[in-house]
Design a protein around this motif. Structure first.
Motif, PDB file in Angstrom:
ATOM      1  N   THR A   1     -99.163 -18.234  21.037  1.00 60.82           N
ATOM      2  CA  THR A   1     -99.079 -17.855  22.456  1.00 60.82           C
ATOM      3  C   THR A   1     -97.736 -18.220  23.067  1.00 60.82           C
ATOM      4  O   THR A   1     -97.147 -17.420  23.797  1.00 60.82           O
ATOM      5  N   GLY A   2     -97.244 -19.419  22.790  1.00 54.98           N
ATOM      6  CA  GLY A   2     -95.994 -19.884  23.390  1.00 54.98           C
ATOM      7  C   GLY A   2     -94.808 -18.985  23.114  1.00 54.98           C
ATOM      8  O   GLY A   2     -94.104 -18.561  24.050  1.00 54.98           O
ATOM      9  N   PRO A   3     -94.530 -18.671  21.850  1.00 59.51           N
ATOM     10  CA  PRO A   3     -93.391 -17.799  21.554  1.00 59.51           C
ATOM     11  C   PRO A   3     -93.493 -16.422  22.191  1.00 59.51           C
ATOM     12  O   PRO A   3     -92.478 -15.842  22.580  1.00 59.51           O
ATOM     13  N   ILE A   4     -94.706 -15.886  22.278  1.00 62.77           N
ATOM     14  CA  ILE A   4     -94.860 -14.555  22.872  1.00 62.77           C
ATOM     15  C   ILE A   4     -94.606 -14.607  24.372  1.00 62.77           C
ATOM     16  O   ILE A   4     -93.781 -13.864  24.917  1.00 62.77           O
ATOM     17  N   PHE A   5     -95.286 -15.521  25.075  1.00 67.78           N
ATOM     18  CA  PHE A   5     -95.092 -15.630  26.518  1.00 67.78           C
ATOM     19  C   PHE A   5     -93.691 -16.136  26.849  1.00 67.78           C
ATOM     20  O   PHE A   5     -93.079 -15.719  27.825  1.00 67.78           O
ATOM     21  N   GLY A   6     -93.189 -17.061  26.023  1.00 67.63           N
ATOM     22  CA  GLY A   6     -91.867 -17.627  26.288  1.00 67.63           C
ATOM     23  C   GLY A   6     -90.772 -16.591  26.214  1.00 67.63           C
ATOM     24  O   GLY A   6     -89.869 -16.551  27.058  1.00 67.63           O
ATOM     25  N   ALA A   7     -90.840 -15.730  25.201  1.00 68.24           N
ATOM     26  CA  ALA A   7     -89.826 -14.691  25.053  1.00 68.24           C
ATOM     27  C   ALA A   7     -89.902 -13.682  26.196  1.00 68.24           C
ATOM     28  O   ALA A   7     -88.873 -13.199  26.686  1.00 68.24           O
ATOM     29  N   ILE A   8     -91.122 -13.374  26.633  1.00 68.40           N
ATOM     30  CA  ILE A   8     -91.283 -12.447  27.763  1.00 68.40           C
ATOM     31  C   ILE A   8     -90.685 -13.047  29.031  1.00 68.40           C
ATOM     32  O   ILE A   8     -89.966 -12.384  29.777  1.00 68.40           O
ATOM     33  N   ALA A   9     -90.958 -14.345  29.265  1.00 69.59           N
ATOM     34  CA  ALA A   9     -90.394 -15.011  30.438  1.00 69.59           C
ATOM     35  C   ALA A   9     -88.874 -15.116  30.318  1.00 69.59           C
ATOM     36  O   ALA A   9     -88.137 -14.931  31.288  1.00 69.59           O
ATOM     37  N   GLY A  10     -88.405 -15.409  29.095  1.00 74.07           N
ATOM     38  CA  GLY A  10     -86.965 -15.547  28.883  1.00 74.07           C
ATOM     39  C   GLY A  10     -86.212 -14.251  29.066  1.00 74.07           C
ATOM     40  O   GLY A  10     -85.012 -14.253  29.364  1.00 74.07           O
ATOM     41  N   ALA A  11     -86.899 -13.119  28.902  1.00 71.21           N
ATOM     42  CA  ALA A  11     -86.244 -11.821  29.064  1.00 71.21           C
ATOM     43  C   ALA A  11     -85.740 -11.606  30.485  1.00 71.21           C
ATOM     44  O   ALA A  11     -84.910 -10.723  30.732  1.00 71.21           O
ATOM     45  N   LEU A  12     -86.221 -12.414  31.420  1.00 72.65           N
ATOM     46  CA  LEU A  12     -85.734 -12.316  32.799  1.00 72.65           C
ATOM     47  C   LEU A  12     -84.230 -12.547  32.888  1.00 72.65           C
ATOM     48  O   LEU A  12     -83.572 -12.068  33.803  1.00 72.65           O
ATOM     49  N   TRP A  13     -83.698 -13.281  31.922  1.00 74.65           N
ATOM     50  CA  TRP A  13     -82.269 -13.589  31.942  1.00 74.65           C
ATOM     51  C   TRP A  13     -81.446 -12.543  31.199  1.00 74.65           C
ATOM     52  O   TRP A  13     -80.272 -12.731  30.947  1.00 74.65           O
ATOM     53  N   GLY A  14     -82.087 -11.443  30.831  1.00 77.55           N
ATOM     54  CA  GLY A  14     -81.345 -10.341  30.248  1.00 77.55           C
ATOM     55  C   GLY A  14     -80.911 -10.562  28.814  1.00 77.55           C
ATOM     56  O   GLY A  14     -81.565 -11.279  28.054  1.00 77.55           O
ATOM     57  N   PRO A  15     -79.794  -9.960  28.438  1.00 78.99           N
ATOM     58  CA  PRO A  15     -79.350  -9.962  27.033  1.00 78.99           C
ATOM     59  C   PRO A  15     -79.016 -11.335  26.470  1.00 78.99           C
ATOM     60  O   PRO A  15     -78.939 -11.491  25.253  1.00 78.99           O
ATOM     61  N   ALA A  16     -78.836 -12.345  27.333  1.00 77.08           N
ATOM     62  CA  ALA A  16     -78.573 -13.697  26.824  1.00 77.08           C
ATOM     63  C   ALA A  16     -79.730 -14.180  25.961  1.00 77.08           C
ATOM     64  O   ALA A  16     -79.541 -14.996  25.055  1.00 77.08           O
ATOM     65  N   ALA A  17     -80.928 -13.649  26.231  1.00 77.49           N
ATOM     66  CA  ALA A  17     -82.107 -14.039  25.455  1.00 77.49           C
ATOM     67  C   ALA A  17     -81.957 -13.651  23.990  1.00 77.49           C
ATOM     68  O   ALA A  17     -82.459 -14.344  23.099  1.00 77.49           O
ATOM     69  N   PHE A  18     -81.276 -12.535  23.726  1.00 84.58           N
ATOM     70  CA  PHE A  18     -81.042 -12.123  22.340  1.00 84.58           C
ATOM     71  C   PHE A  18     -80.314 -13.220  21.571  1.00 84.58           C
ATOM     72  O   PHE A  18     -80.697 -13.601  20.467  1.00 84.58           O
ATOM     73  N   LEU A  19     -79.231 -13.704  22.162  1.00 87.76           N
ATOM     74  CA  LEU A  19     -78.407 -14.706  21.482  1.00 87.76           C
ATOM     75  C   LEU A  19     -79.185 -15.990  21.248  1.00 87.76           C
ATOM     76  O   LEU A  19     -79.108 -16.585  20.174  1.00 87.76           O
ATOM     77  N   TRP A  20     -79.943 -16.413  22.254  1.00 86.48           N
ATOM     78  CA  TRP A  20     -80.672 -17.673  22.153  1.00 86.48           C
ATOM     79  C   TRP A  20     -81.761 -17.591  21.098  1.00 86.48           C
ATOM     80  O   TRP A  20     -81.945 -18.507  20.300  1.00 86.48           O
ATOM     81  N   ILE A  21     -82.508 -16.478  21.077  1.00 87.09           N
ATOM     82  CA  ILE A  21     -83.588 -16.320  20.098  1.00 87.09           C
ATOM     83  C   ILE A  21     -83.036 -16.228  18.683  1.00 87.09           C
ATOM     84  O   ILE A  21     -83.487 -16.926  17.772  1.00 87.09           O
ATOM     85  N   VAL A  22     -82.042 -15.369  18.489  1.00 89.37           N
ATOM     86  CA  VAL A  22     -81.522 -15.116  17.142  1.00 89.37           C
ATOM     87  C   VAL A  22     -80.851 -16.349  16.554  1.00 89.37           C
ATOM     88  O   VAL A  22     -81.218 -16.837  15.479  1.00 89.37           O
ATOM     89  N   PHE A  23     -79.848 -16.880  17.258  1.00 86.20           N
ATOM     90  CA  PHE A  23     -79.117 -18.020  16.697  1.00 86.20           C
ATOM     91  C   PHE A  23     -79.938 -19.307  16.755  1.00 86.20           C
ATOM     92  O   PHE A  23     -79.789 -20.190  15.907  1.00 86.20           O
ATOM     93  N   GLY A  24     -80.808 -19.407  17.759  1.00 89.95           N
ATOM     94  CA  GLY A  24     -81.686 -20.570  17.830  1.00 89.95           C
ATOM     95  C   GLY A  24     -82.651 -20.610  16.659  1.00 89.95           C
ATOM     96  O   GLY A  24     -82.886 -21.663  16.058  1.00 89.95           O
ATOM     97  N   CYS A  25     -83.210 -19.445  16.298  1.00 91.72           N
ATOM     98  CA  CYS A  25     -84.144 -19.392  15.163  1.00 91.72           C
ATOM     99  C   CYS A  25     -83.434 -19.681  13.849  1.00 91.72           C
ATOM    100  O   CYS A  25     -83.923 -20.443  13.024  1.00 91.72           O
TER     101      CYS A  25
END
Length: 268
Positions: A64-88
Motif C-alpha cells: 500500500t505504501g509504495p502505491i499511495f506514496g508514488a501517487i502523492a509524490g506525483a504532485l511534485w511533477g517530473p522530479a518524482a521520476f528521478l527520486w523513484i528511479v535513482f532512489g530504488c
C-alpha cells in the motif's frame, strides 16, 4: 512519455548491471549452505522456489505504501521520476539486498539481531523499539487501507468485517509454517500486482493522454519547480516517496526470504 519509458529502462539496467556490482562487492559464496537447508525446521526455515521467493519479497516491498506514496509524490511533477528511479537503484534495492544477505550469512537472523551483533546492545534495543513502533503503524495502515478498498468494492460488507478477516489472516500467516500460507498466497497476490502494473504501464503508453492527463517529462524540471499548494519539495517529496527509494523498513522482511532461498546466487 519518453521520461516514463526511460525510467523503466533505467530500472532494468540498474538490475542488469549495478546489482551485479553490488553482489560482487558483497562477495556471494554459491557453495555455502543456506539457512533453509542447514536450519530447516518446516516452519520458518523452508525452501521455496526462486519465483516464489521473488514474489514474496516483491509483495513485501510493493504494498500500500509504495502505491499511495508514488501517487502523492506525483504532485511534485517530473522530479518524482528521478527520486523513484535513482532512489530504488542506489538506495532501497541495495539496502534490502544487503540486509537479506547479512541475514542469510547469520542463520536467518532478524534485523534487530543483526544490528546488535554489528553495533552493540544499545543500538539493538533501539532498533527493536523502532521496529515495533513502525510495525504497529504500518500494520494499522496495511489493515485499514485494504479493508476500506474492499468495502468500496463490496459495499454490502462493512469495513469492520474486512478488518477482522485481514487481522485473522495476519495471525494465521504468522503462526503457521511459511509454506502453508505465505508461500502459497503471496505469490498469487504478487503476480496480480505485476499484472496490474503491466496493465497500467500499457495503458499509459498506448492511451495517448494529452494536456493535463499527459505524463510530464523530466525536462520540465528546468522550467520551474512545482510546489503544490506552496509545499516545498524538501523534505515532503522524499517522505511521500519513501518506500522503495530509501526506506529501510522493507529490510525487516528481507530475513524472512533469507530463510527460504536455496542458494546465495538467488539473493540478487
Amino acid at each position: 512519455m519518453i521520461s516514463f519509458i526511460l525510467s523503466i529502462v533505467a530500472l532494468i539496467l540498474g538490475y542488469a548491471f549495478y546489482s551485479k556490482f553490488v553482489e560482487k562487492v558483497f562477495g556471494i559464496e554459491p557453495d555455502r549452505m543456506p539457512p533453509s537447508i542447514e536450519y530447516y525446521d518446516g516452519v520458518d526455515y523452508v525452501e521455496v522456489s526462486t519465483p516464489k521467493a521473488f514474489l514474496i519479497q516483491f509483495l513485501n516491498i510493493a504494498g500500500t505504501g509504495p502505491i499511495f506514496g508514488a501517487i502523492a509524490g506525483a504532485l511534485w511533477g517530473p522530479a518524482a521520476f528521478l527520486w523513484i528511479v535513482f532512489g530504488c537503484i542506489f538506495g532501497g534495492a541495495v539496502h534490502d539486498f544487503l540486509i537479506g544477505m547479512l541475514s542469510l550469512r547469520d542463520k536467518g537472523s532478524s534485523i534487530g539481531e543483526l544490528v546488535g551483533q554489528n553495533l552493540g546492545v544499545v543500538m539493538q534495543q533501539i532498533m527493536r523499539v523502532f521496529s515495533i513502533v513502525l510495525l504497529l503503524l504500518v500494520g494499522v495502515v496495511f489493515i485499514k487501507s485494504p479493508a476500506d478498498i474492499l468495502h468500496n468494492l463490496i459495499p454490502g460488507v462493512s469495513a469492520m468485517t474486512f478488518t477482522i478477516v485481514i487481522i485473522a489472516y495476519y495471525i494465521l500467516a504468522t503462526i503457521l509454517p511459511l509454506d502453508k500460507i505465505i508461500a502459497k498466497i503471496y505469490p498469487i497476490f504478487g503476480f496480480a500486482l505485476l499484472f496490474m502494473a503491466i496493465g497500467i504501464g500499457g495503458m499509459l503508453i498506448y492511451g495517448q493522454f494529452t494536456g493535463a492527463f499527459a505524463i510530464p517529462e523530466i525536462t520540465e524540471i528546468f522550467k520551474g519547480n512545482p510546489h503544490p499548494k506552496g509545499t516545498s519539495m524538501f523534505p515532503y517529496l522524499f517522505i511521500s516517496i519513501a518506500c522503495g527509494a530509501v526506506s529501510g523498513f522493507h529490510a525487516t522482511q528481507s530475513p524472512m526470504v533469507a530463510r527460504c532461498i536455496k542458494n546465495e546466487t538467488e539473493g540478487r
